[in-house]
Design an enzyme around this catalytic site. Sequence first.
Site, short mmCIF file in Angstrom:
data_model
loop_
_atom_site.label_atom_id
_atom_site.label_comp_id
_atom_site.label_asym_id
_atom_site.label_seq_id
_atom_site.Cartn_x
_atom_site.Cartn_y
_atom_site.Cartn_z
N HIS A 847 6.59 3.65 -5.56
CA HIS A 847 5.88 2.09 -5.75
C HIS A 847 4.83 2.44 -6.71
O HIS A 847 4.46 3.28 -7.41
CB HIS A 847 5.24 1.76 -4.58
CG HIS A 847 4.31 2.49 -3.75
ND1 HIS A 847 3.13 2.92 -4.13
CD2 HIS A 847 4.65 3.23 -2.54
CE1 HIS A 847 2.50 3.82 -3.47
NE2 HIS A 847 3.31 3.88 -2.35
N CYS A 874 4.58 8.78 -0.06
CA CYS A 874 5.30 8.00 -1.34
C CYS A 874 5.00 8.64 -2.63
O CYS A 874 4.20 9.45 -2.79
CB CYS A 874 4.97 6.55 -1.33
SG CYS A 874 5.39 5.75 0.46
#
Length: 898
Positions: A847, A874
């Site tokens: 992301h 992430c």
Amino acid sequence: MRKAKIIRTRQVVSPLLTLLAAVALSGVTTVHASDNTDKTPAVNESVQSSATSQQGQAAATDRKAGTLSDDDLEKLIDRSDATPTQDILKMKDGVPSDQQEAWLTVAKRVADQGLSTSHREQVILYNETKIVVPAPKAAAPSAESDASNQASNASAQNPSSAASSAAASSSSSSAAASSSSQSKPEAAPAKNEAASAAATPAPVTDNRYVSVTDKNAVLYADLNGTKKQEGAAVYQRTFKSQAKYQKDGVTYLALYDANQTLQGYMNQASIKVAAGAGGVWTNASGYASLTKPGQDVYGNLDTKQVIKKSDDVLDNTYFISGAYHHLDGQVYYSLYDSHNNWLGYMAGSGFETVNSAEGAWAAASGYAKVVDKNYAIYNSFKFDATGSTDHYYQQYFKKVGQYHHVNGAVYYSVFDLFGHWLGYVNSAAVQNVTIANPEGTWQADDRYVTVTDNRATLYSDFNWTKKQAATAVMLQTFKSTGKYHNLNGLTYLSLYDKDGNWRGYINQQSITAGVSDGGAWLPANAYTTFTAANVNAYADFNQQKVATSGAGLVNQTVNISGQYHAFGGVVYYSIYDVRGKWLGYVDASQVKTTSSAAGLWLPHDGYLTTTQSGQMIYTNLDSFAGGRTTTANYQRTFRIMGEYKHYNGATYYSLYDGKGNWMGYLNSALGSESKEAQGVWMNYNANVLITASNAALYSSFFNMTRDTSSLYGGVYQVSGKYSHVNGTTYYSLYDGNRWLGYLASWATTPYMDYYDWTKPSQSKPYPDVNMYPNLSIEVDIAKQRVYIKNGSTNLYTMYASTGIDNSTPRGHFAIQTERGYSFYNANEGMGARYWTSFLDRGVYLFHSVPTDANGNYIVSQAKMLGKQPGSHGCVRLTIPDAQWINAHIKVGTPVYIY
């Protein structure tokens, strides 16, 4: 018709039979039989045999039932066209086509007989064949025959003395015979006497009026065939025949004119006998207009009985129904009215002949008032109605002519009171009136008027004589000194120009009156830009008082809201500024106009660097339509090629890029102008890394001092920049306090202690995933990088920030179906955009750099990108990188983290 051929042959005992056979075989159309009687005919046996065969066939045809006999065929020979020297034999109508050769055989026999008895040339006209057999040559005349011929001629000239002439001829012949008796045989005189008697026919008294009815008639001067007149010269003339002569089977008349003078001799077949001196009736038609007074109308052409004068029926029109060519040389016509009542005979010189029933035009003037609604108005005398008196009832017409029709009615040619021809109207529909002053009484007028109707006319008089079309004086101002209230209900002004010349009368409806010598105010809607300081706007039309000076108008665009075409010949514009303030009258010849509120194009040469973002670059300065903005062209430099001083007060530059492409119009206040192509200097402070080793360094544009080979890989300071019109940005480069020159920005890259997380990691385009079947993603935790690979080939490198404390799992994974635009984790106090799952169905993601609760990017976290781990497991990416993976990487794509 074919042109006739002529073939001469010899006369033989049977002169025509063999000749006709030759004609039939040769196809000739005209044959002459020669007078060489002493030679043998040169006709071969085959021709004679053919002729004999044809005679046999003709005889056989005669024997058929229903065929004509030789006597019947002889009756079908026409000999009426004989002349004093020729017998002419023509075929009458009624000869069957299968007996025409038999007719020719009979005609041959008759011609043979005529040749032997009259010794005259014989001519047979057979279809298109003309067969001529000349008469045999006569012996040389003796003294007796000469005397006899002289007597014959004298007798012919004066029939009343024919007997004395004959006696004289006989006496002369006897004397001649006596004087020659010693040298000639006794029989010769008798022979000569017989010849003389045959050549001098005795006259027979005649007392008839005759008219020549043959268009090809010949008038002979004597009975020996000397032509005097023929054809049109004698056709239809009437003579008095006082004697007739029989010569060679033809009757000739001695013709005299009205003065009893012998005119000559003519074949009786060319005339018809008339009842009197008027001659025979001949066909004649047309119309007679009796426009001449004092002319005689006769009831009898022999006695010349006058039954009335033309004054009794003056101006009437009559039918011509036949003509008589009188002995007196005049032609008299028989006249009838439309009811078939006979008027009488009139000489053609006594009236005017016309070809149509309305008769001759006659003068008519004055005015007539319409008193009957029930009459048509005709466009022609074919009586094609184009209007009705009902439309003009109780109105006035002006008469300009009249026609007395053969039907008994009188038709006026009429105009309306505006000078327009209406047509022909029956006089019974109107009443003639006398109007002393149809134009009206002159009344004083003292106005300045402007011609505003281009359909109008200037007249020289009130007979509507056109002096000038209004198109020639349209929008000109004149002085009206007088006016007339015309019978037609309109008012006409008498106009003079500025030089005192009278210009004519004009309908008041065709002008607009003014309040001064400026003439009438006329609408206008245009613009002008003042380009010189010496053009003033005035408060009057004499240019005596200045309303706004030229210095106050220069470089200003104003609105023209009206115009005046002044009496003095000058056109003035009435001008206003954008606030509606009246500025005065300006001489139209001193300015140029345009329909655009942008004003006039003005020359301007320079360079403009845009200094404001988000502003419109227009393509039209009236509608202010735009195609570009300064956002995409911020701090770009353009070429200025002209300007407009707009009516709204702004100045707009017409801009072109460095390649000559027109960009549009930009308000001059939205940029900074320079005289140089590099544009204006702009403040810019940054550190840059030199990434090109061969770029030029300039001490001025474009004076190169050195290249960047010695600076390559170094970090230097930028203190300002120029956006050149060629599209390149140039940095003003320093090494500490030492200025190095101008360097193109493409040879550098910004130097900072973090990566720009708002842009793609690389300047090159992202790869097309459809082109690479072995696509995979690798994450290098140690280098904080993400690699997009096809097999072992790296396609693209991205800056990354992985999980702190090795929280990002290592191993082989794959892109999962879960992905989205954004999320927010309240427990962690941050979220992100453009997320794509690669493990645990939405737990471990690729992301963007993190966002706060309001969706704003957390800059402190974003600066870790590419430098150090910062996530909770992430893989963080730049905004564009995360967006590209989210939109293009397919489900199942391998992910390898190490």
